[in-house]
Design a protein around this motif. Structure first.
Motif, mmCIF file in Angstrom:
data_model
loop_
_atom_site.group_PDB
_atom_site.id
_atom_site.type_symbol
_atom_site.label_atom_id
_atom_site.label_comp_id
_atom_site.label_asym_id
_atom_site.label_seq_id
_atom_site.Cartn_x
_atom_site.Cartn_y
_atom_site.Cartn_z
ATOM 1 N N LEU A 1 47.018 51.237 35.267
ATOM 2 C CA LEU A 1 46.510 49.859 35.369
ATOM 3 C C LEU A 1 46.177 49.303 33.985
ATOM 4 N N GLU A 2 45.496 50.089 33.174
ATOM 5 C CA GLU A 2 45.116 49.647 31.834
ATOM 6 C C GLU A 2 46.355 49.380 30.969
ATOM 7 N N LEU A 3 47.343 50.240 31.080
ATOM 8 C CA LEU A 3 48.566 50.055 30.290
ATOM 9 C C LEU A 3 49.294 48.772 30.688
ATOM 10 N N PHE A 4 49.372 48.496 31.985
ATOM 11 C CA PHE A 4 50.040 47.264 32.441
ATOM 12 C C PHE A 4 49.312 46.029 31.910
ATOM 13 N N HIS A 5 47.993 46.021 32.010
ATOM 14 C CA HIS A 5 47.226 44.863 31.527
ATOM 15 C C HIS A 5 47.329 44.731 30.005
ATOM 16 N N ARG A 6 47.192 45.855 29.314
ATOM 17 C CA ARG A 6 47.202 45.829 27.845
ATOM 18 C C ARG A 6 48.562 45.370 27.307
ATOM 19 N N SER A 7 49.625 45.604 28.067
ATOM 20 C CA SER A 7 50.975 45.246 27.612
ATOM 21 C C SER A 7 51.140 43.735 27.424
ATOM 22 N N ARG A 8 50.286 42.936 28.051
ATOM 23 C CA ARG A 8 50.421 41.479 27.988
ATOM 24 C C ARG A 8 49.593 40.858 26.871
ATOM 25 N N GLU A 9 48.928 41.666 26.067
ATOM 26 C CA GLU A 9 47.948 41.176 25.098
ATOM 27 C C GLU A 9 48.500 40.069 24.195
ATOM 28 N N GLU A 10 49.683 40.250 23.635
ATOM 29 C CA GLU A 10 50.223 39.296 22.666
ATOM 30 C C GLU A 10 50.527 37.936 23.282
ATOM 31 N N ALA A 11 50.703 37.887 24.597
ATOM 32 C CA ALA A 11 51.078 36.632 25.254
ATOM 33 C C ALA A 11 49.899 35.931 25.926
ATOM 34 N N ARG A 12 48.724 36.520 25.877
ATOM 35 C CA ARG A 12 47.590 35.980 26.632
ATOM 36 C C ARG A 12 46.915 34.808 25.938
ATOM 37 N N THR A 13 47.181 34.615 24.653
ATOM 38 C CA THR A 13 46.645 33.467 23.923
ATOM 39 C C THR A 13 47.744 32.864 23.066
ATOM 40 N N ASP A 14 47.591 31.582 22.731
ATOM 41 C CA ASP A 14 48.577 30.943 21.859
ATOM 42 C C ASP A 14 48.148 31.088 20.402
ATOM 43 N N GLU A 15 48.834 30.378 19.496
ATOM 44 C CA GLU A 15 48.571 30.509 18.070
ATOM 45 C C GLU A 15 47.145 30.110 17.691
ATOM 46 N N SER A 16 46.547 29.212 18.465
ATOM 47 C CA SER A 16 45.190 28.754 18.165
ATOM 48 C C SER A 16 44.121 29.599 18.844
ATOM 49 N N GLY A 17 44.538 30.597 19.623
ATOM 50 C CA GLY A 17 43.582 31.440 20.336
ATOM 51 C C GLY A 17 43.247 30.945 21.723
ATOM 52 N N ALA A 18 43.899 29.879 22.172
ATOM 53 C CA ALA A 18 43.639 29.340 23.507
ATOM 54 C C ALA A 18 44.266 30.235 24.574
ATOM 55 N N LEU A 19 43.577 30.345 25.704
ATOM 56 C CA LEU A 19 44.039 31.195 26.797
ATOM 57 C C LEU A 19 45.326 30.653 27.406
ATOM 58 N N VAL A 20 46.254 31.550 27.708
ATOM 59 C CA VAL A 20 47.490 31.204 28.413
ATOM 60 C C VAL A 20 47.489 31.979 29.724
ATOM 61 N N ARG A 21 47.506 31.274 30.839
ATOM 62 C CA ARG A 21 47.439 31.969 32.124
ATOM 63 C C ARG A 21 48.722 32.756 32.370
ATOM 64 N N LEU A 22 48.648 33.719 33.262
ATOM 65 C CA LEU A 22 49.744 34.659 33.496
ATOM 66 C C LEU A 22 51.057 33.950 33.804
ATOM 67 N N ALA A 23 51.011 32.928 34.660
ATOM 68 C CA ALA A 23 52.245 32.247 35.073
ATOM 69 C C ALA A 23 52.937 31.552 33.908
ATOM 70 N N ASP A 24 52.184 31.213 32.855
ATOM 71 C CA ASP A 24 52.754 30.468 31.730
ATOM 72 C C ASP A 24 53.056 31.347 30.522
ATOM 73 N N GLN A 25 52.838 32.645 30.630
ATOM 74 C CA GLN A 25 53.019 33.517 29.467
ATOM 75 C C GLN A 25 54.494 33.740 29.140
ATOM 76 N N ASP A 26 54.760 33.913 27.866
ATOM 77 C CA ASP A 26 56.104 34.231 27.387
ATOM 78 C C ASP A 26 56.326 35.734 27.573
ATOM 79 N N ARG A 27 57.096 36.088 28.579
ATOM 80 C CA ARG A 27 57.259 37.503 28.918
ATOM 81 C C ARG A 27 58.000 38.292 27.848
ATOM 82 N N SER A 28 58.704 37.606 26.973
ATOM 83 C CA SER A 28 59.391 38.321 25.901
ATOM 84 C C SER A 28 58.403 38.928 24.917
ATOM 85 N N ARG A 29 57.164 38.455 24.947
ATOM 86 C CA ARG A 29 56.141 38.988 24.051
ATOM 87 C C ARG A 29 55.390 40.164 24.669
ATOM 88 N N TRP A 30 55.673 40.495 25.916
ATOM 89 C CA TRP A 30 55.025 41.646 26.537
ATOM 90 C C TRP A 30 55.549 42.937 25.913
#
Length: 391
Positions: free
Chosen positions: A223-252
């Motif tokens: 579970l931790e590995l799956f969640h941690r894998s999305r770290e780079e896509a969870r925020t944009d360049e300014s640090g704003a939150l990006v919800r799961l549905a809008d994340q760039d999966r290529s960054r996972w």
């Protein structure tokens, strides 16, 4: 030592020494091991000082001298002078500290709170946020636990059979990871505490290695590995939150996802399904190219059977919206009690009300979520959604 307050003092002494020396000398190769060894040595020094003081008093008193062996080397060992009794080999020092605090003489909830505070490094504010409790309630539980350990002379022991501590250990490690994944501290300044999340993964992996017969620890690791894998896509360049549905999966992180699947596959083969494994199955489903929401709802149904609770019901309602629509999900949320102070309840309502076209209701829900959120990124996201509804 058998004295939790003294052990805590030794740990604080080690932290103080780290704060004084690490900035000049740099981080040691294994910071947790360094802290453990320094705290242990401080405890041994304290015991030696106490023993020496006792001998000095005995030398001046005929009453106290009676029955005291003059030859210290020949005197039998007093079990209370042992800092920690370790009957099981556990390689990771911080994991050993966690296991020490997971004492079955305490209630499960008290074990979790005490372990998070003394060995997990979380503040009472962060623990309170994890349990959705007032901070003063958490402080009282910690004080009562320390008092019980002191008054009942509960020994600090790592038993040979660690299975009775595995469930509490998994809960503690999961909460440490959650604090790293979404920081609740008002001073965090960011969505995540990456170092804390990685520390939790390291400790969970060590625990899974030390207790191979406890599949839930491996389930938690997946579970931790799956969640941690999305770290780079969870925020944009300014640090704003990006919800799961809008994340760039290529960054996972696909390597981390593959590791999660490998761990999950091995543990599921044991056919001893538990709540952490079910949560890992849900997280795994989100990593697929196309998410099967009906399957996720069924997983939540199974999780509710194993671990009924308001937060699980809320999560199921969010998944149900993708299957049966926002109205059905709102009806489910209306039946969830005890979460009025939980910002994600109001965030879920805001999102669902937006989807039904109720902009005014959605705005109020998002404003409530923003007011309750302690993480700055989550609060900013909720405020942005509220402002969008107002427009």
């Amino acid at each position: 030592m058998g004295d939790l307050d003294a052990a805590h003092d030794c740990l604080q002494e080690a932290y103080a020494k780290a704060a004084a020396t690490w900035p000049e000398r740099g981080l040691p190769d294994d910071p947790a091991a360094w802290v453990y060894v320094v705290a242990r040595n401080a405890g041994i020094d304290r015991l030696r000082r106490d023993a020496a003081a006792g001998r000095r008093v005995a030398a001046q008193s005929r009453v106290l001298e009676t029955g005291v062996a003059r030859d210290d080397a020949a005197a039998p060992e007093d079990p209370r002078t042992r800092l920690i009794a370790e009957e099981a080999e556990v390689g990771d020092e911080q994991l050993r500290l966690l296991l020490l605090c997971c004492h079955p003489a305490l209630s499960r909830e008290t074990q979790v709170v005490l372990t998070l505070r003394l060995a997990g490094g979380l503040t009472t504010q962060e623990i309170a946020a994890a349990f959705l409790l007032p901070e003063v309630t958490v402080q009282q539980r910690i004080v009562r636990a320390k008092r019980k350990i002191r008054d009942a002379r509960i020994p600090l022991v790592i038993p040979a059979d660690l299975s009775e501590r595995a469930a509490v250990l998994a809960t503690v490690l999961g909460l440490i990871f959650n604090e790293g994944y979404v920081a609740h501290s008002a001073s965090a300044g960011t969505l995540t505490r990456v170092a804390l999340a990685d520390q939790a993964i390291r400790l969970t992996a060590a625990a899974a290695d030390a207790l191979p017969g406890e599949p839930e620890l491996a389930g938690l690791l997946a579970l931790e590995l799956f969640h941690r894998s999305r770290e780079e896509a969870r925020t944009d360049e300014s640090g704003a939150l990006v919800r799961l549905a809008d994340q760039d999966r290529s960054r996972w992180d696909r390597v981390m996802i593959a590791r999660g699947y490998a761990v999950l596959g091995r543990v599921l083969a044991q056919r001893r399904l538990g709540p952490w494994q079910v949560q890992a199955l849900i997280a795994a489903e989100h990593t697929r190219e196309t998410t099967d929401w009906e399957r996720i709802v069924r997983y939540y149904d199974l999780l509710l059977e194993m671990q009924p609770g308001a937060v699980v019901r809320l999560s199921r309602a969010v998944a149900l919206a993708e299957v049966s629509g926002p109205v059905a999900a709102l009806e489910e949320i209306a039946g969830v009690d005890g979460l009025d102070g939980y910002h994600l309840l109001h965030a879920a309502r805001g999102d669902l009300l937006e989807r039904t076209g109720d902009a005014a209701g959605a705005r109020a829900a998002w404003e409530r979520a923003a007011a309750l959120a302690t993480n700055p990124a989550e609060a900013a996201y909720a405020r942005g959604r509220a402002e969008a509804c107002a427009r």
